[in-house]
Design a protein around this motif. Structure first.
Motif, short mmCIF file in Angstrom:
data_model
loop_
_atom_site.label_atom_id
_atom_site.label_comp_id
_atom_site.label_asym_id
_atom_site.label_seq_id
_atom_site.Cartn_x
_atom_site.Cartn_y
_atom_site.Cartn_z
N PRO A 205 47.92 22.80 -30.09
CA PRO A 205 48.86 21.74 -29.67
C PRO A 205 48.77 21.42 -28.17
CG PRO A 205 49.99 23.39 -30.98
CD PRO A 205 48.63 23.90 -30.72
N ILE A 206 48.43 22.41 -27.36
CA ILE A 206 48.29 22.14 -25.92
C ILE A 206 47.14 21.18 -25.68
CG2 ILE A 206 47.65 23.18 -23.70
CD1 ILE A 206 49.22 25.71 -24.64
N GLY B 114 47.91 17.74 -27.16
CA GLY B 114 48.84 17.00 -26.32
C GLY B 114 48.17 16.38 -25.12
N VAL B 115 47.22 17.08 -24.53
CA VAL B 115 46.49 16.54 -23.38
C VAL B 115 45.59 15.39 -23.82
CG1 VAL B 115 44.73 17.06 -21.63
CG2 VAL B 115 46.61 18.66 -22.01
N LEU B 116 44.86 15.59 -24.92
CA LEU B 116 43.93 14.56 -25.38
C LEU B 116 44.64 13.28 -25.82
CD1 LEU B 116 41.37 16.73 -27.39
CD2 LEU B 116 41.09 15.75 -25.10
N THR B 117 45.82 13.40 -26.40
CA THR B 117 46.55 12.21 -26.85
C THR B 117 47.59 11.74 -25.83
OG1 THR B 117 48.19 13.58 -28.00
CG2 THR B 117 46.28 12.83 -29.28
N LYS B 118 47.55 12.36 -24.65
CA LYS B 118 48.44 12.01 -23.54
C LYS B 118 49.92 12.22 -23.88
CE LYS B 118 45.10 8.99 -21.47
NZ LYS B 118 44.72 7.73 -20.95
N GLN B 119 50.17 13.17 -24.75
CA GLN B 119 51.54 13.58 -25.06
C GLN B 119 51.81 14.85 -24.26
OE1 GLN B 119 51.65 14.07 -29.30
NE2 GLN B 119 51.81 11.87 -29.68
N TYR B 120 52.00 14.66 -22.97
CA TYR B 120 52.10 15.79 -22.05
C TYR B 120 53.36 16.62 -22.30
CZ TYR B 120 48.38 13.20 -19.82
OH TYR B 120 47.20 12.54 -19.58
N ILE C 182 53.37 20.66 -22.32
CA ILE C 182 54.26 21.41 -21.43
C ILE C 182 55.18 22.32 -22.23
CG2 ILE C 182 56.18 21.18 -19.79
CD1 ILE C 182 54.70 18.66 -18.73
N THR C 183 55.69 21.81 -23.35
CA THR C 183 56.56 22.62 -24.21
C THR C 183 55.81 23.83 -24.76
OG1 THR C 183 57.83 20.66 -24.83
CG2 THR C 183 58.02 22.59 -26.27
N MET C 184 54.60 23.61 -25.27
CA MET C 184 53.81 24.71 -25.83
C MET C 184 53.42 25.73 -24.76
SD MET C 184 53.56 24.50 -29.05
CE MET C 184 54.99 23.58 -29.48
N ILE C 185 53.06 25.26 -23.57
CA ILE C 185 52.72 26.17 -22.47
C ILE C 185 53.95 26.99 -22.09
CG2 ILE C 185 52.12 26.27 -20.01
CD1 ILE C 185 50.21 23.89 -20.57
N PHE D 89 56.71 32.18 -22.10
CA PHE D 89 57.90 32.95 -22.47
C PHE D 89 57.52 34.11 -23.39
CE2 PHE D 89 61.50 33.69 -25.37
CZ PHE D 89 62.42 34.16 -24.44
N MET D 90 56.65 33.85 -24.36
CA MET D 90 56.23 34.90 -25.29
C MET D 90 55.52 36.03 -24.55
SD MET D 90 54.97 32.90 -28.68
CE MET D 90 54.55 34.41 -29.51
N PHE D 91 54.59 35.67 -23.65
CA PHE D 91 53.86 36.71 -22.92
C PHE D 91 54.77 37.45 -21.95
CE2 PHE D 91 49.94 34.43 -24.28
CZ PHE D 91 49.40 35.50 -24.98
N TRP D 92 55.77 36.78 -21.42
CA TRP D 92 56.76 37.45 -20.58
C TRP D 92 57.55 38.46 -21.41
CZ3 TRP D 92 62.19 37.24 -20.70
CH2 TRP D 92 62.82 37.90 -19.64
N MET D 93 57.96 38.05 -22.63
CA MET D 93 58.67 38.96 -23.53
C MET D 93 57.78 40.16 -23.90
SD MET D 93 61.79 38.05 -24.13
CE MET D 93 62.17 38.89 -25.64
N PHE D 94 56.51 39.89 -24.15
CA PHE D 94 55.57 40.97 -24.49
C PHE D 94 55.49 41.98 -23.36
CE2 PHE D 94 52.71 38.44 -27.63
CZ PHE D 94 53.75 38.40 -28.52
N SER D 95 55.51 41.50 -22.13
CA SER D 95 55.40 42.41 -20.99
C SER D 95 56.64 43.30 -20.84
CB SER D 95 55.18 41.63 -19.69
OG SER D 95 56.36 40.97 -19.29
#
Length: 129
Positions: free
Chosen positions: A23-24, A27-33, A37-40, A45-51
């Protein structure tokens, strides 16, 4: 106080990157930024929770996220690959049975050292690794 980090399976990281990476890029290819941004944001957030997944031995207490376990109440520790949701980022897990019917699945990176530290506090724990 001694802190142990969770072991992380490589395939879990690849799976998450694959699920959120598509989706990231889309989103960039279809200019749905907004989508990108939401997926990033979710990915960070997920990797922060993992840490934050760690197991802390403090005195005679074991802290696993918000769960506090009296180490003297631990009856048994055994090896498992149970995929149930738990504070573990690997399927190379151990189950800690405490009180009468309580159990938590964890995946400490330094499993033997972790178990040895628990045994120093409560040598009556039955170990099946």
């Amino acid at each position: 106080m001694k802190t142990y980090r969770s072991k992380i399976d490589w395939w879990l990281i690849l799976l998450i990157l694959g699920i959120f990476g598509y989706p990231i890029v889309e989103g960039v290819l279809t200019k749905q930024y907004g989508l990108s941004i939401t997926m990033i944001s979710i990915l960070f957030f997920m990797f922060w929770m993992f840490s934050k997944i760690k197991y802390i031995i403090e005195g005679t207490m074991l802290k696993v996220w918000w769960i506090k376990i009296d180490i003297h109440s631990i009856k048994r520790i055994y090896k498992t690959n149970n995929p149930l949701s738990s504070p573990a980022l690997s399927l190379d897990r151990i189950a800690i049975v405490y009180n009468t019917y309580d159990e938590v699945l964890i995946s400490p990176k330094l499993k033997k050292e972790f178990v040895d530290d628990l045994l120093k506090i409560n040598p009556t724990i039955q170990i099946d690794l």
